[in-house]
Structures are given as C-alpha cells and as structure tokens.
Design an enzyme around this catalytic site. Structure first.
Site, PDB file in Angstrom:
ATOM      1  N   MET A 236      -6.245  -8.752  -5.450  1.00 14.30           N
ATOM      2  CA  MET A 236      -5.331  -9.896  -5.308  1.00 14.30           C
ATOM      3  C   MET A 236      -4.294  -9.621  -4.225  1.00 14.30           C
ATOM      4  O   MET A 236      -3.259 -10.295  -4.167  1.00 14.30           O
ATOM      5  CB  MET A 236      -4.657 -10.207  -6.640  1.00 14.30           C
ATOM      6  CG  MET A 236      -5.677 -10.634  -7.701  1.00 14.30           C
ATOM      7  SD  MET A 236      -4.965 -11.624  -9.007  1.00 14.30           S
ATOM      8  CE  MET A 236      -3.730 -10.513  -9.647  1.00 14.30           C
ATOM      9  N   GLY A 237      -4.558  -8.619  -3.389  1.00 12.45           N
ATOM     10  CA  GLY A 237      -3.635  -8.343  -2.290  1.00 12.45           C
ATOM     11  C   GLY A 237      -2.402  -7.594  -2.734  1.00 12.45           C
ATOM     12  O   GLY A 237      -2.378  -6.970  -3.790  1.00 12.45           O
TER      13      GLY A 237
ATOM     14  N   HIS B  97      -5.194   0.639  -4.416  1.00 13.81           N
ATOM     15  CA  HIS B  97      -6.271  -0.139  -3.797  1.00 13.81           C
ATOM     16  C   HIS B  97      -6.949   0.677  -2.687  1.00 13.81           C
ATOM     17  O   HIS B  97      -8.172   0.680  -2.556  1.00 13.81           O
ATOM     18  CB  HIS B  97      -5.711  -1.421  -3.157  1.00 13.81           C
ATOM     19  CG  HIS B  97      -5.100  -2.393  -4.114  1.00 13.81           C
ATOM     20  ND1 HIS B  97      -3.745  -2.655  -4.147  1.00 13.81           N
ATOM     21  CD2 HIS B  97      -5.648  -3.194  -5.055  1.00 13.81           C
ATOM     22  CE1 HIS B  97      -3.492  -3.578  -5.058  1.00 13.81           C
ATOM     23  NE2 HIS B  97      -4.624  -3.927  -5.630  1.00 13.81           N
TER      24      HIS B  97
HETATM   25  P1  AMP Z   1      -5.549  -6.200  -8.328  1.00 12.89           P
HETATM   26  O1  AMP Z   1      -5.198  -6.460  -6.908  1.00 12.89           O
HETATM   27  O2  AMP Z   1      -4.389  -5.798  -9.182  1.00 12.89           O
HETATM   28  O3  AMP Z   1      -6.390  -7.304  -8.933  1.00 12.89           O
HETATM   29  O4  AMP Z   1      -6.494  -4.926  -8.312  1.00 12.89           O
HETATM   30  C1  AMP Z   1      -7.656  -4.879  -7.533  1.00 12.89           C
HETATM   31  C2  AMP Z   1      -8.484  -3.686  -7.953  1.00 12.89           C
HETATM   32  O5  AMP Z   1      -7.717  -2.505  -7.710  1.00 12.89           O
HETATM   33  C3  AMP Z   1      -8.838  -3.695  -9.440  1.00 12.89           C
HETATM   34  O6  AMP Z   1     -10.155  -3.212  -9.610  1.00 12.89           O
HETATM   35  C4  AMP Z   1      -7.830  -2.751 -10.026  1.00 12.89           C
HETATM   36  O7  AMP Z   1      -8.256  -2.121 -11.209  1.00 12.89           O
HETATM   37  C5  AMP Z   1      -7.678  -1.752  -8.904  1.00 12.89           C
HETATM   38  N1  AMP Z   1      -6.403  -1.028  -9.000  1.00 12.89           N
HETATM   39  C6  AMP Z   1      -5.159  -1.560  -9.079  1.00 12.89           C
HETATM   40  N2  AMP Z   1      -4.232  -0.585  -9.213  1.00 12.89           N
HETATM   41  C7  AMP Z   1      -4.921   0.589  -9.231  1.00 12.89           C
HETATM   42  C8  AMP Z   1      -4.547   1.970  -9.382  1.00 12.89           C
HETATM   43  N3  AMP Z   1      -3.262   2.336  -9.536  1.00 12.89           N
HETATM   44  N4  AMP Z   1      -5.523   2.907  -9.363  1.00 12.89           N
HETATM   45  C9  AMP Z   1      -6.833   2.539  -9.226  1.00 12.89           C
HETATM   46  N5  AMP Z   1      -7.252   1.271  -9.091  1.00 12.89           N
HETATM   47  C10 AMP Z   1      -6.316   0.302  -9.101  1.00 12.89           C
END
Ligand code: AMP
Length: 292
Positions: free
Chosen positions: A38-39, A45
C-alpha cells in the site's frame, strides 16, 4: 524530491500497460515476482523486494491503497501516500517496475464481485477485529495476481493471518502462483516496521516496541512451562501499564491453521493487536515446542 532519469524506475498506472510489459518479459524467458504493497514504503517492504529479486528475474511492486480493505472508521483517507519516494525505494531495493493504479483503474465497475475466504482462518484475530478486511484483501490480491500472472508473490509475516488467508485463497482457486512469506523486519529496539508507525508521536514511539518485548518475554515463559493464559495476562498488564489503550487481541494460535491453542505442543505463534494512542499496531512471533 528530484530524481535523475537514470535512477527512475518504470511506473505504469494501467492494467493494459502492465500486461504489455509482463508479456515482453515473458517473451524473453524471464521470471516475474510480485510484491503487493500500500506504499509509504519502509525497510520492511524493501527487505521483501530484495528477497523477491533473489527469487525472480523481474520484481513488480504494486502500490495501491485499497479502499475495500478499510472499515468505515479506519484510516483510508489519512493513510500516507508518497509515490515518488516509493519509486526511489523500490528501485534501490531491486524492483523493475512499480504498478500504481488509481481506484478507478482497479475497480472500474465498482465492487460487485468479491473474493471471500470463509471459515476458521478468518473468524479470528484481525478477521474479527476488522470485519470485511480480508474480503477486501483477498479481492484486491486476486485481481493483482490475475493482472500480473507472476511466478511468485511475496508477503510479509508481519501480516501473518493475511499470508495464511492468501495461501488458502490461491489453493482454493487454483491460481498458478507460488506464495512465499518473508520474516518481519524490525527496528533495532524490536518495533516491527509499519507504514502506520509514522502516526506515532515521539513518546508513543518510545514505548511502542514494548509490544514486541512483552510478546518475546511471554514466548520465553510459555516455552519454559508457564501457563499460556497466565503469560498472555501478563502481556496485557504490561501493555496497559506502558501506555497502550484498547487491546484487540492477544492470543497463541497454531502456526498453520490459526486454531486456538492452550499448550505449546506444536508450532505456534503469539499474536497481538493493540492501540498506542490512535494508532493500531500488530505484531506476532513464532513459538516452537521444546524438543525433549
Ligand atoms: P502494506 O504496505 O502494509 O500492505 O504491506 C505490504 C507487504 O509488506 C505485506 O506483505 C506486509 O506483510 C509486508 N510488510 C509490512 N511491514 C513489514 C515488516 N516490518 N517486515 C516484513 N514485511 C512487512
């Protein structure tokens, strides 16, 4: 932020352009990985992009704040949007293309069709705390998988239940993609990186890592024989003492099925979701039974 042309990553905003680029790569015999986001990208990420780059020739990062996975009183409007910085970070971490569609591009005909995983995997944890959330996630991820047709899609264990839901959806719908998980990337003090950490004030941030620290301590205690409920009650007391507000859940569950467990007789995870001020933080840690 000014970016020199050489450092710019290719950005596409339409499904047609996305498919055309993937078709070119396919024609060259290249493999393709997808990392949906989601950016408001951070090092967590970026660790996923690097991992994906080790597994596939071309890595596509999708950047889309998906309205259908937010509840009516959640932070869809406030969610940080930083596309230019995101493109820079995606490029730096090995991605080849950013797919950044508008809401109209992703949902040109509204939301009449949805993908709904049902049953025990979603009837717990964030599935209960955020009604409709996983329906939005499953819908947008299945759309992204159909748009990109990647060989592999990578998700973080930070959103562990989401990873399990997506694995189940892909198996049930026989979507031809490999789903991989990546470990949680943390700040040096233990706080799991999250785009929502930007909402924390300095004093909230100073105590936010105590969610991880207390989960970790509870994990040690459970592995050492403490009753699960006693260990979780201790975490709840700690969180309240250290400034957390509402606790959405604090539970030990089976690492595969997410079924509730009251003794550590198989691989498990401890899950927590709680508010620090107005910010909802989630975290989880793995727990293995001690071998005799
Ligand atoms: P989001 O942008 O929050 O939807 O996350 C995108 C992807 O990044 C998802 O698969 C999350 O689980 C992963 N992600 C977010 N934060 C972390 C983190 N601290 N460590 C590993 N993966 C992450």
């Amino acid at each position: 932020m000014g970016l020199s042309a050489a450092r710019k990553i290719e950005v596409v905003t339409t499904v047609a352009d996305l498919r055309a680029r993937v078709a070119e790569w396919r024609a060259e015999g290249l493999t393709v990985g997808l990392v949906p986001t989601m950016g408001a990208l951070h090092e967590g990420h970026m660790s996923l992009f690097r991992q994906a780059k080790m597994m596939t020739d071309k890595v596509i990062v999708s950047v889309f704040v998906n309205p259908t996975q937010f509840g009516p009183n959640e932070d869809f409007d406030a969610y940080p949007r930083k596309l230019e910085e995101d493109c820079f970070k995606a490029k730096m971490a090995g991605a080849s293309l950013v797919f950044a569609p508008s809401v109209a591009e992703m949902y040109p005909n509204g939301h009449a069709t949805a993908v709904d995983v049902t049953g025990p995997l979603v009837d717990c944890l964030c599935g209960l705390a955020r009604p409709g959330h996983f329906r939005g996630v499953a819908t947008v991820v299945s759309k992204l998988l159909l748009m990109v047709s990647p060989d592999m899609a990578l998700f973080g264990e930070k959103d562990y239940q989401q990873l399990m839901v997506i694995r189940r959806m892909v198996a049930d719908l026989a979507i031809p993609v490999r789903i991989e998980g990546a470990p949680i990337h943390r700040e040096v003090d233990g706080l799991a990186l999250s785009s929502r950490n930007a909402y924390l004030s300095d004093s909230e941030r100073a105590n936010a890592n105590l969610m991880y620290k207390s989960l970790w301590q509870a994990g040690q205690d459970i592995a050492g024989g403490k009753r699960v409920q006693d260990a979780l009650d201790w975490v709840a007391d700690e969180l309240v003492r250290l400034g957390f507000g509402r606790i959405d859940y604090l539970e030990m569950r089976d690492a595969e099925t997410l079924a509730e467990m009251d003794s550590l007789d198989r691989p498990a995870r401890l899950f927590a979701a709680a508010f620090m001020g107005k910010t909802r933080l989630i975290d989880n840690i793995p727990l293995e039974p001690r071998t005799a």
